[in-house]
Write a protein that holds these residues in place. Structure first.
Motif: not given
Length: 396
Positions: A234, A238, A240, A244-245, A248, A251-252, A296, A300, A303-304
């Motif tokens: 990331l 990406s 980030f 932000a990492v 994320l 989010v993961f 990016q 995301v 990654l999701s």
């Protein structure tokens, strides 16, 4: 289970205790990741040595699962689970009080031995408390509890350790383990393992067992070839920011929780389909990150998808063991847990080897291809029980 006759509330209470134990074990396994620097400074050892607390844990679970399950195959599950949880309490307290790296490592390995046996015997006990038609939902509840360790347990433990000191959240794990131990010791009946309702598979099938075991190990290897290095991906691919990492990663974790929750709803009706879908989505996530991770928004999204599949892959393979186990389900679950943890260790090692020779994107390509291979394995033909036959309510 016969011991619950007239006391229907005891089944849910024991399930809640098993869910708490699953949460505690998974938190214990991964908590050092968030406390690496604190432990390193406190015990005056390099960070890579602290990292071995996680690697050694996984290897121990992989190696010890089947031998331990076989060794206690005739011991009543109530006694096994209380012993396992007692080891969790003692090892967590030992780790919290450790004044040297050697003591901490020994305590961690004791916890790992407890976890190896816990995942083998917990599943048949939990699903045996309820009618066969809802076994998938019970497996789902346990998986949600385990996933909460990454979403809630590890972040909360990391925050608490940084706000106080690293032994504090480790000691708290002992208190959670004690709560589970007392509940199970008081409420779970003592019965012979062979008399448990879920002691044997509903549709024994050696070929299906081998297919699921192989596919699960390949999927685990693929997932962790990439996921182990997700922070570097990331940041480097990406682009980030560090802040932000961190977002994320949350989010993961949330995607993983959502994935196991949705899978739990579908598992009883579509046991084979949910396994195939989970492995397929994981492959799409890994390969999508490899192909489009430099963008990016795409990163995301994929990654999701990867997060949404990571928990369900193990969850659905465990459920398959309860159906297709050719012998005792505890031994089948131990084999599955061992194979999955071997995949975790092997995937991390493979990713590290790839990183030593090329960039981090290649680790996700390798992971995606291994997961795609798991999809191919799952397409191998296996017999399907006839309607109304054994296990017709769902096969693994």
């Amino acid at each position: 289970m016969s011991g619950f006759t007239g006391r229907a509330w005891r089944g849910p209470a024991v399930l809640a205790a098993l869910m708490l134990a699953a949460f505690t074990f998974n938190t214990a396994e991964n908590l050092p990741i968030g406390l690496l620097e604190l432990i390193s400074a406190s015990l005056d050892v390099p960070v890579p040595a602290v990292g071995l607390l996680v690697t050694g844990y996984g290897v121990t679970v992989a190696v010890a699962s089947v031998p331990l399950a076989h060794a206690v195959r005739a011991v009543p599950r109530r006694l096994v689970l209380t012993g396992v949880l007692a080891s969790l309490v003692v090892s967590s307290l030992g780790a919290a009080l450790a004044s040297s790296y050697g003591v901490l490592l020994a305590a961690r390995l004791l916890t790992a031995l407890g976890q190896a046996l816990f995942w083998a015997v917990m599943g048949p006990v939990a699903v045996g408390l309820f009618p066969a038609r809802v076994r998938g939902r019970v497996v789902g509840a346990l998986s949600v509890a385990g996933s909460l360790a990454l979403v809630l347990g590890v972040p909360a433990g990391t925050w608490l350790g940084r706000a106080t000191n690293w032994p504090v959240p480790v000691a708290l794990l002992a208190a959670l383990g004690l709560a589970s131990l007392v509940t199970i010791a008081a409420l779970l009946p003592t019965s012979r393992p062979d008399d448990e309702p879920a002691a044997y598979g509903t549709a024994p099938d050696r070929r299906r067992f081998a297919v699921v075991l192989t596919a699960g190990a390949l999927a685990a290897t693929g997932a962790f070839a990439g996921f182990t290095y997700i922070v570097a991906f990331l940041a480097d691919v990406s682009r980030f920011s560090p802040g932000a990492v961190n977002v994320l990663l949350v989010v993961f974790g949330a995607a993983t929780l959502a994935g196991v929750t949705l899978t739990g709803v579908l598992l009883d009706r579509h046991p084979r389909g949910t396994l195939t879908a989970a492995v397929t989505v994981q492959a799409v996530g890994l390969l999508g990150l490899y192909a489009t991770g430099g963008h990016q928004v795409a990163a995301v999204l994929f990654l999701s998808l990867m997060g949404g599949a990571l928990g369900p892959v193990f969850m659905t393979t465990q459920n398959a063991m309860l159906h297709s186990a050719p012998g005792r389900t505890d031994l089948a679950l131990a084999a599955n847990s061992g194979a999955y943890n071997a995949g975790i260790a092997g995937g991390a090692a493979l990713g590290g080897l790839i990183l030593a020779h090329t960039d981090v994107r290649a680790a996700f390509l390798a992971g995606g291809l291994l997961t795609a291979a798991a999809c191919v394995v799952l397409t191998l033909p296996t017999p399907t029980p006839r309607a109304g036959g054994p296990g017709s309510g769902g096969v693994g």
